[in-house]
Design an enzyme around this catalytic site. Structure first.
Site, PDB file in Angstrom:
ATOM      1  N   TYR A 180       0.850  -1.196   0.000  1.00  0.00           N
ATOM      2  CA  TYR A 180       0.000   0.000   0.000  1.00  0.00           C
ATOM      3  C   TYR A 180       0.882   1.240   0.000  1.00  0.00           C
ATOM      4  O   TYR A 180       1.966   1.245   0.592  1.00  0.00           O
ATOM      5  CB  TYR A 180      -0.927  -0.032   1.228  1.00  0.00           C
ATOM      6  CG  TYR A 180      -1.864   1.147   1.299  1.00  0.00           C
ATOM      7  CD1 TYR A 180      -2.577   1.557   0.175  1.00  0.00           C
ATOM      8  CD2 TYR A 180      -2.019   1.860   2.474  1.00  0.00           C
ATOM      9  CE1 TYR A 180      -3.420   2.644   0.227  1.00  0.00           C
ATOM     10  CE2 TYR A 180      -2.868   2.951   2.537  1.00  0.00           C
ATOM     11  CZ  TYR A 180      -3.556   3.342   1.396  1.00  0.00           C
ATOM     12  OH  TYR A 180      -4.385   4.423   1.450  1.00  0.00           O
ATOM     13  N   TYR A 190      -3.076   5.377   8.957  1.00  0.00           N
ATOM     14  CA  TYR A 190      -2.511   4.043   8.676  1.00  0.00           C
ATOM     15  C   TYR A 190      -1.279   3.902   9.552  1.00  0.00           C
ATOM     16  O   TYR A 190      -0.154   4.092   9.108  1.00  0.00           O
ATOM     17  CB  TYR A 190      -2.168   3.953   7.193  1.00  0.00           C
ATOM     18  CG  TYR A 190      -1.879   2.554   6.677  1.00  0.00           C
ATOM     19  CD1 TYR A 190      -2.909   1.665   6.388  1.00  0.00           C
ATOM     20  CD2 TYR A 190      -0.580   2.125   6.458  1.00  0.00           C
ATOM     21  CE1 TYR A 190      -2.653   0.399   5.891  1.00  0.00           C
ATOM     22  CE2 TYR A 190      -0.302   0.853   5.956  1.00  0.00           C
ATOM     23  CZ  TYR A 190      -1.351  -0.002   5.666  1.00  0.00           C
ATOM     24  OH  TYR A 190      -1.089  -1.265   5.170  1.00  0.00           O
TER      25      TYR A 190
HETATM   26  N1  LIG Z   1      -7.753  -3.226   1.564  1.00  0.00           N
HETATM   27  C1  LIG Z   1      -6.932  -2.266   1.245  1.00  0.00           C
HETATM   28  O1  LIG Z   1      -7.307  -1.082   1.188  1.00  0.00           O
HETATM   29  C2  LIG Z   1      -5.502  -2.601   0.894  1.00  0.00           C
HETATM   30  C3  LIG Z   1      -4.771  -1.701   0.097  1.00  0.00           C
HETATM   31  C4  LIG Z   1      -3.460  -2.037  -0.261  1.00  0.00           C
HETATM   32  C5  LIG Z   1      -2.912  -3.235   0.185  1.00  0.00           C
HETATM   33  N2  LIG Z   1      -3.662  -4.094   0.964  1.00  0.00           N
HETATM   34  C6  LIG Z   1      -3.037  -5.352   1.400  1.00  0.00           C
HETATM   35  O2  LIG Z   1      -3.717  -6.444   0.822  1.00  0.00           O
HETATM   36  C7  LIG Z   1      -3.434  -7.614   1.603  1.00  0.00           C
HETATM   37  C8  LIG Z   1      -4.734  -8.353   1.856  1.00  0.00           C
HETATM   38  O3  LIG Z   1      -5.556  -7.583   2.695  1.00  0.00           O
HETATM   39  P1  LIG Z   1      -7.093  -7.268   2.414  1.00  0.00           P
HETATM   40  O4  LIG Z   1      -7.258  -5.803   2.588  1.00  0.00           O
HETATM   41  O5  LIG Z   1      -7.516  -7.912   1.160  1.00  0.00           O
HETATM   42  O6  LIG Z   1      -7.816  -7.889   3.690  1.00  0.00           O
HETATM   43  P2  LIG Z   1      -8.236  -9.362   4.097  1.00  0.00           P
HETATM   44  O7  LIG Z   1      -8.891  -9.233   5.421  1.00  0.00           O
HETATM   45  O8  LIG Z   1      -9.003 -10.045   3.016  1.00  0.00           O
HETATM   46  O9  LIG Z   1      -6.844 -10.123   4.181  1.00  0.00           O
HETATM   47  C9  LIG Z   1      -5.963 -10.087   5.254  1.00  0.00           C
HETATM   48  C10 LIG Z   1      -5.760 -11.530   5.663  1.00  0.00           C
HETATM   49  O10 LIG Z   1      -4.619 -11.635   6.506  1.00  0.00           O
HETATM   50  C11 LIG Z   1      -4.895 -12.694   7.386  1.00  0.00           C
HETATM   51  N3  LIG Z   1      -3.926 -12.675   8.492  1.00  0.00           N
HETATM   52  C12 LIG Z   1      -3.772 -11.748   9.474  1.00  0.00           C
HETATM   53  N4  LIG Z   1      -2.769 -12.121  10.287  1.00  0.00           N
HETATM   54  C13 LIG Z   1      -2.283 -13.298   9.802  1.00  0.00           C
HETATM   55  C14 LIG Z   1      -1.259 -14.184  10.214  1.00  0.00           C
HETATM   56  N5  LIG Z   1      -0.520 -13.948  11.304  1.00  0.00           N
HETATM   57  N6  LIG Z   1      -1.044 -15.309   9.482  1.00  0.00           N
HETATM   58  C15 LIG Z   1      -1.788 -15.579   8.389  1.00  0.00           C
HETATM   59  N7  LIG Z   1      -2.779 -14.776   7.951  1.00  0.00           N
HETATM   60  C16 LIG Z   1      -3.011 -13.645   8.657  1.00  0.00           C
HETATM   61  C17 LIG Z   1      -6.336 -12.442   7.798  1.00  0.00           C
HETATM   62  O11 LIG Z   1      -6.934 -13.593   8.383  1.00  0.00           O
HETATM   63  C18 LIG Z   1      -6.947 -12.093   6.440  1.00  0.00           C
HETATM   64  O12 LIG Z   1      -7.406 -13.274   5.800  1.00  0.00           O
HETATM   65  C19 LIG Z   1      -2.721  -7.116   2.861  1.00  0.00           C
HETATM   66  O13 LIG Z   1      -1.330  -7.255   2.703  1.00  0.00           O
HETATM   67  C20 LIG Z   1      -3.097  -5.642   2.877  1.00  0.00           C
HETATM   68  O14 LIG Z   1      -2.187  -4.847   3.610  1.00  0.00           O
HETATM   69  C21 LIG Z   1      -4.939  -3.794   1.306  1.00  0.00           C
END
Ligand SMILES: NC(=O)c1ccc[n+]([C@@H]2O[C@H](COP(=O)([O-])OP(=O)(O)OC[C@H]3O[C@@H](n4cnc5c(N)ncnc54)[C@H](O)[C@@H]3O)[C@@H](O)[C@H]2O)c1
Length: 308
Positions: A180, A190
Site C-alpha cells: 500500500y 494508517y
Molecule cells: N484493503 C486495502 O485497502 C488494501 C490496500 C493495499 C494493500 N492491501 C493489502 O492487501 C493484503 C490483503 O488484505 P485485504 O485488505 O484484502 O484484507 P483481508 O482481510 O481479506 O486479508 C488479510 C488476511 O490476513 C490474514 N492474516 C492476518 N494475520 C495473519 C497471520 N498472522 N497469518 C496468516 N494470515 C493472517 C487475515 O486472516 C486475512 O485473511 C494485505 O497485505 C493488505 O495490507 C490492502
C-alpha cells in the site's frame, strides 16, 4: 489469441478467510486462468471460513461466468507470524483454534504441501496478509512490540515464505504480495508501524527478486493496491473515506475493485510477465500519479478533473 493461461500450475494464496479481500479475488482470477488454488488461512479465522463455505454463503462470489464455482484444492491453516511450530509460544499452540491444526507455521505448510503433492508442488505463491495490532495508533504512539509485530507479520513473513517456498517451486515460479502506498507517502490513520511494514515489504521485494531469482529462477513482485473495504481494511476505521477520497482524486474515477487486483496478479504470475521481477505495480486507478487534490477549493476553474 494472447491469453493468461495458468493451466497445469498450482498456486498457494496465503491470506484468505472470507470472500471480501484481495486474496479471494486473486484466488478466483488464478483459478479462472486455469490454476489449481490452495489457500492458507489464519487459524483464528479458519473455522468460520470453512463453515461459510460449507453452508454456501460464498457461492455467489465463488461463481464464474459459466455458472461453475471456484473450488479450493486444499485449505491449510497458516499463521505467518511463525516460521516453525517450535517458535510459536505454548499458549498459541494450546489455544483451541490452533491445537487441532497440526503445524500451522510457514515451514509446516511447506512440509504439508510436499507431503500432499510431492516434490516441487508449487508454481505461484501469493502473500495477501497483514496485521498491525496498533494500526489505529499514530506512529508516534506505537509501542515497540506493536511495531515489531506489524513488521514481522506483514513483511518478514514474505521473506520467510520466499525462503521456504522458493525451493518447492518449479522453474519460472512467481511470488506476488500486496502493498500500500503508505510505504512511500504519508497516509494519516494508517499507523502502528504498518507504513513501515509496507516500506520493508517493497524494499524486500527488490532484494528477494535478486536473491531468489539468481538462486531459484523465480520472480518476486508486489502490487500496490488502492484502498478497498476488505475486512482487514475496515478494522482501520477510515476505509470508506479513503475509498471515496481515492476515487474523487484519481485519474480514473470509477472505484477500484478487488477484481482489478485479481486480474493484475494473474498477469504478473503468468508467463506473459516473464520479464518482470522486483517491481511494485500500482493497481489504484492511477491515484499514485497525483500530487494534488481535485476539490474545487484546490483545483482551478477549467481543470478537467475538478470536483464540485
Ligand atoms: N484493503 C486495502 O485497502 C488494501 C490496500 C493495499 C494493500 N492491501 C493489502 O492487501 C493484503 C490483503 O488484505 P485485504 O485488505 O484484502 O484484507 P483481508 O482481510 O481479506 O486479508 C488479510 C488476511 O490476513 C490474514 N492474516 C492476518 N494475520 C495473519 C497471520 N498472522 N497469518 C496468516 N494470515 C493472517 C487475515 O486472516 C486475512 O485473511 C494485505 O497485505 C493488505 O495490507 C490492502
Amino acid at each position: 489469441m494472447l491469453k493468461i493461461d495458468l493451466t497445469g500450475r498450482r498456486a498457494l494464496v496465503a491470506g484468505v478467510a472470507d470472500d471480501g479481500g484481495f486474496g479471494f479475488a486473486i484466488a478466483k482470477a488464478l483459478a479462472q486462468a486455469g490454476a489449481k488454488v490452495c489457500v492458507g488461512t489464519w487459524p483464528p479465522a479458519l473455522g468460520i471460513f470453512q463453515t461459510l463455505l460449507r453452508r454456501g454463503k460464498m457461492d455467489e462470489s465463488r461463481k464464474f461466468a459459466d455458472g461453475s464455482l471456484l473450488e479450493f484444492e486444499k485449505i491449510y491453516a497458516l499463521d505467518a507470524a511463525f516460521d516453525t511450530l517450535e517458535s510459536a509460544p505454548a499458549e498459541v499452540r494450546e489455544n483451541k483454534r490452533y491445537k487441532e491444526q497440526g503445524d500451522f507455521s510457514i515451514a509446516g505448510l511447506a512440509a504439508q504441501l510436499t507431503a500432499d503433492f510431492g516434490e516441487q508442488p508449487l508454481d505461484i505463491v501469493v502473500h495477501s496478509l497483514a496485521n498491525g495490532p496498533e494500526v489505529k495508533k499514530p506512529l508516534l504512539e506505537t509501542s515497540r512490540a506493536g511495531y515489531l509485530e506489524a513488521v514481522g507479520v506483514s513483511a518478514y513473513s514474505m521473506v520467510s515464505m520466499v525462503a521456504k517456498f522458493a525451493p518447492l517451486m518449479k522453474k519460472d515460479g512467481s511470488f506476488v504480495s500486496l502493498t500500500y502506498m503508505a510505504s512511500e507517502r504519508v497516509i494519516p490513520g494508517y499507523g502502528g508501524g504498518m507504513s513501515s511494514a509496507k516500506a520493508a515489504l517493497e524494499s524486500d521485494t527488490r532484494v528477494l527478486a535478486y536473491e531468489a531469482g539468481r538462486k531459484y529462477g523465480v520472480r518476486v513482485n508486489t502490487i500496490s493496491a488502492g484502498p478497498w473495504a476488505s475486512r482487514a481494511a475496515s478494522a482501520i476505521g477510515i476505509i470508506d473515506a479513503m475509498v471515496e477520497y481515492a476515487s474523487n482524486n484519481s485519474p480514473l474515477t470509477d472505484p477500484m475493485t478487488a477484481e482489478d487486483v485479481g486480474n493484475a496478479a494473474a498477469f504478473l504470475v503468468s508467463p506473459l510477465a516473464a520479464g518482470i521481477t522486483g517491481t511494485t505495480l500500482y493497481v489504484d486507478k492511477g491515484y499514485h500519479t497525483m500530487g494534488k487534490a481535485t476539490d474545487a477549493r484546490y483545483a482551478p476553474p477549467g481543470d478537467p478533473g475538478r470536483n464540485a
